[in-house]
Motif scaffolding. Structure first.
Motif, PDB file in Angstrom:
ATOM      1  N   ASN A 202       0.944  -1.151   0.050  1.00 58.59           N
ATOM      2  CA  ASN A 202       0.107  -0.063   0.097  1.00 58.59           C
ATOM      3  C   ASN A 202       0.695   1.208   0.013  1.00 58.59           C
ATOM      4  O   ASN A 202       2.020   1.218   0.525  1.00 58.59           O
ATOM      5  CB  ASN A 202      -1.105   0.061   1.188  1.00 58.59           C
ATOM      6  CG  ASN A 202      -0.335   0.275   2.493  1.00 58.59           C
ATOM      7  OD1 ASN A 202       0.165   1.264   2.760  1.00 58.59           O
ATOM      8  ND2 ASN A 202      -0.077  -1.095   3.258  1.00 58.59           N
ATOM      9  N   GLY A 203       0.484   2.306  -0.513  1.00 62.71           N
ATOM     10  CA  GLY A 203       1.140   3.623  -0.553  1.00 62.71           C
ATOM     11  C   GLY A 203       0.062   4.860  -0.470  1.00 62.71           C
ATOM     12  O   GLY A 203      -0.957   4.514  -0.872  1.00 62.71           O
ATOM     13  N   GLU A 204       0.592   5.691  -0.038  1.00 67.54           N
ATOM     14  CA  GLU A 204      -0.314   7.079   0.176  1.00 67.54           C
ATOM     15  C   GLU A 204       0.257   8.159  -0.576  1.00 67.54           C
ATOM     16  O   GLU A 204       1.379   8.760  -0.448  1.00 67.54           O
ATOM     17  CB  GLU A 204      -0.458   7.362   1.623  1.00 67.54           C
ATOM     18  CG  GLU A 204      -1.324   8.537   1.925  1.00 67.54           C
ATOM     19  CD  GLU A 204      -1.571   9.087   3.212  1.00 67.54           C
ATOM     20  OE1 GLU A 204      -1.829  10.268   3.544  1.00 67.54           O
ATOM     21  OE2 GLU A 204      -1.274   7.862   4.224  1.00 67.54           O
ATOM     22  N   PHE A 205      -0.743   8.764  -1.563  1.00 69.40           N
ATOM     23  CA  PHE A 205      -0.049   9.901  -2.164  1.00 69.40           C
ATOM     24  C   PHE A 205      -1.055  11.247  -1.862  1.00 69.40           C
ATOM     25  O   PHE A 205      -2.294  11.009  -1.693  1.00 69.40           O
ATOM     26  CB  PHE A 205      -0.221   9.543  -3.883  1.00 69.40           C
ATOM     27  CG  PHE A 205       0.612   8.541  -4.155  1.00 69.40           C
ATOM     28  CD1 PHE A 205       1.985   8.738  -4.701  1.00 69.40           C
ATOM     29  CD2 PHE A 205       0.194   7.271  -4.126  1.00 69.40           C
ATOM     30  CE1 PHE A 205       2.923   7.821  -5.157  1.00 69.40           C
ATOM     31  CE2 PHE A 205       1.319   6.238  -4.545  1.00 69.40           C
ATOM     32  CZ  PHE A 205       2.406   6.709  -5.082  1.00 69.40           C
ATOM     33  N   ARG A 206      -0.481  12.104  -1.573  1.00 69.30           N
ATOM     34  CA  ARG A 206      -1.185  13.644  -1.364  1.00 69.30           C
ATOM     35  C   ARG A 206      -1.187  14.531  -2.597  1.00 69.30           C
ATOM     36  O   ARG A 206      -0.088  14.819  -3.039  1.00 69.30           O
ATOM     37  CB  ARG A 206      -0.784  13.847  -0.039  1.00 69.30           C
ATOM     38  CG  ARG A 206      -0.724  12.975   1.144  1.00 69.30           C
ATOM     39  CD  ARG A 206      -0.133  13.657   2.494  1.00 69.30           C
ATOM     40  NE  ARG A 206      -0.434  12.497   3.335  1.00 69.30           N
ATOM     41  CZ  ARG A 206       0.230  12.760   4.718  1.00 69.30           C
ATOM     42  NH1 ARG A 206       0.502  13.888   5.051  1.00 69.30           N
ATOM     43  NH2 ARG A 206       0.024  11.748   5.446  1.00 69.30           N
ATOM     44  N   ALA A 224       4.733  16.336  -7.998  1.00 67.34           N
ATOM     45  CA  ALA A 224       3.371  16.246  -7.067  1.00 67.34           C
ATOM     46  C   ALA A 224       2.379  15.786  -7.757  1.00 67.34           C
ATOM     47  O   ALA A 224       1.978  16.136  -8.990  1.00 67.34           O
ATOM     48  CB  ALA A 224       3.215  17.373  -6.192  1.00 67.34           C
ATOM     49  N   PRO A 225       1.344  14.869  -7.265  1.00 66.18           N
ATOM     50  CA  PRO A 225       0.123  14.499  -7.942  1.00 66.18           C
ATOM     51  C   PRO A 225      -0.803  15.732  -7.925  1.00 66.18           C
ATOM     52  O   PRO A 225      -0.679  16.529  -7.229  1.00 66.18           O
ATOM     53  CB  PRO A 225      -0.270  13.487  -6.700  1.00 66.18           C
ATOM     54  CG  PRO A 225       0.836  12.843  -6.156  1.00 66.18           C
ATOM     55  CD  PRO A 225       1.657  14.097  -5.969  1.00 66.18           C
ATOM     56  N   TYR A 226      -1.579  15.483  -8.874  1.00 63.85           N
ATOM     57  CA  TYR A 226      -2.643  16.804  -9.147  1.00 63.85           C
ATOM     58  C   TYR A 226      -3.914  16.350  -9.850  1.00 63.85           C
ATOM     59  O   TYR A 226      -3.974  15.254 -10.528  1.00 63.85           O
ATOM     60  CB  TYR A 226      -1.740  17.892  -9.957  1.00 63.85           C
ATOM     61  CG  TYR A 226      -1.416  17.373 -11.315  1.00 63.85           C
ATOM     62  CD1 TYR A 226      -2.184  17.607 -12.550  1.00 63.85           C
ATOM     63  CD2 TYR A 226      -0.163  16.744 -11.615  1.00 63.85           C
ATOM     64  CE1 TYR A 226      -2.105  17.395 -13.925  1.00 63.85           C
ATOM     65  CE2 TYR A 226       0.008  16.300 -12.848  1.00 63.85           C
ATOM     66  CZ  TYR A 226      -0.807  16.791 -14.010  1.00 63.85           C
ATOM     67  OH  TYR A 226      -0.569  16.261 -15.333  1.00 63.85           O
ATOM     68  N   THR A 232      -7.209  12.494 -11.500  1.00 68.06           N
ATOM     69  CA  THR A 232      -5.899  12.494 -10.626  1.00 68.06           C
ATOM     70  C   THR A 232      -4.865  11.619 -11.469  1.00 68.06           C
ATOM     71  O   THR A 232      -4.970  10.722 -11.887  1.00 68.06           O
ATOM     72  CB  THR A 232      -6.408  11.755  -9.186  1.00 68.06           C
ATOM     73  OG1 THR A 232      -7.417  12.501  -8.500  1.00 68.06           O
ATOM     74  CG2 THR A 232      -4.914  12.060  -8.466  1.00 68.06           C
ATOM     75  N   TYR A 233      -3.757  12.617 -11.521  1.00 62.13           N
ATOM     76  CA  TYR A 233      -2.388  12.323 -12.016  1.00 62.13           C
ATOM     77  C   TYR A 233      -1.404  11.906 -10.856  1.00 62.13           C
ATOM     78  O   TYR A 233      -1.150  12.889 -10.194  1.00 62.13           O
ATOM     79  CB  TYR A 233      -2.138  13.205 -13.099  1.00 62.13           C
ATOM     80  CG  TYR A 233      -2.910  13.292 -14.113  1.00 62.13           C
ATOM     81  CD1 TYR A 233      -2.685  12.713 -15.469  1.00 62.13           C
ATOM     82  CD2 TYR A 233      -4.154  14.079 -14.324  1.00 62.13           C
ATOM     83  CE1 TYR A 233      -3.553  12.728 -16.737  1.00 62.13           C
ATOM     84  CE2 TYR A 233      -4.984  14.419 -15.247  1.00 62.13           C
ATOM     85  CZ  TYR A 233      -4.446  13.585 -16.612  1.00 62.13           C
ATOM     86  OH  TYR A 233      -5.459  14.152 -17.589  1.00 62.13           O
TER      87      TYR A 233
END
Length: 234
Positions: A202-206, A224-226, A232-233
């Motif tokens: 598992n991983g967490e992206f903000r 950074a994710p956007y 969501t990318y």
């Protein structure tokens, strides 16, 4: 016959170190090379401990650094507005936070409240030179982020070419003599790829943060994710 040259002065690049030599030539029969001086660095960077840091990981501590002037007035020969010492990391690394900076030897006066970081740059404002003895500046509590694209191997830090406290010549413009010259550098760490570990799953992206988490462990990525048009990318 004898020809004497007096009041002999030269301009030296801020990174020059070693013998200063003059080569004599011409058609009058006098030729050869003569050493007229020995040049030593204006300042050097000493590293307390060479540590390993991992690719793609934030907030990693490296050893203390000491900036050592070779003589009195080594930092900032002419006091004035805008004089500063700038250190810069290699591309792929940045300062996680502002480190602790203090003068440990000499009567050099710096602005502690004015110390700033900007990505891989550290700027130390210098208010007045150390006139009585050679100065030393201790930089401690240094934490860095290593991007996922950071190269493996030695991590170096150097006096930036814009370090006006070590270079009396303009870096650019019509009056520049030694452009794009870094006054000195040192290896401060080794960047390594972490050993493969257990599969976490598992991983967490903000959104809008380049810090992500795998199994609760923080890591750094270069983008950074956007969210764009409802998608969501990462």
């Amino acid at each position: 016959a004898k020809i004497e040259l007096s009041d002999f002065k030269v301009d030296l690049a801020p990174d020059f170190n070693g013998p200063v030599e003059v080569t004599v030539s011409g058609n009058a029969g006098v030729t050869g090379t003569l050493k007229i001086a020995d040049a030593k660095p204006i300042a050097t960077i000493e590293v307390a401990e060479l540590k390993d840091i991992e690719i793609g990981k934030p907030n990693q501590q490296i050893g203390d650094l000491t900036l050592v002037a070779s003589a009195a007035e080594g930092f900032l020969n002419n006091a004035g507005f805008g004089n500063q010492i700038r250190l810069v990391f290699d591309s792929g690394y940045r300062f996680s936070k502002v480190p602790t900076v203090e003068v440990t030897e000499g009567d050099l006066d710096i602005s502690k409240s004015g110390v700033t970081i900007n990505e891989n740059f550290l700027t130390i404002p210098v208010k007045s030179q150390s006139a009585k003895s050679a100065a030393k500046i201790l930089i401690s509590d240094i934490y860095v982020d290593a991007y996922r694209v950071a190269p493996e191997g030695k991590v170096t830090i150097k006096f930036d070419k814009g370090t006006s406290a070590l270079n009396e010549f303009p870096d650019t413009g019509a009056n520049a003599k030694f452009e794009n010259v870094y006054p000195g550098k040192a290896t401060v760490a080794n960047c390594v790829t972490p050993a493969p570990g257990q599969k976490i799953g598992n991983g967490e992206f903000r959104i809008d943060s380049n810090i992500y988490y795998v199994g609760g462990v923080a890591k750094v990525m270069d983008v950074a994710p956007y969210i764009k048009a409802g998608r969501t990318y990462v």
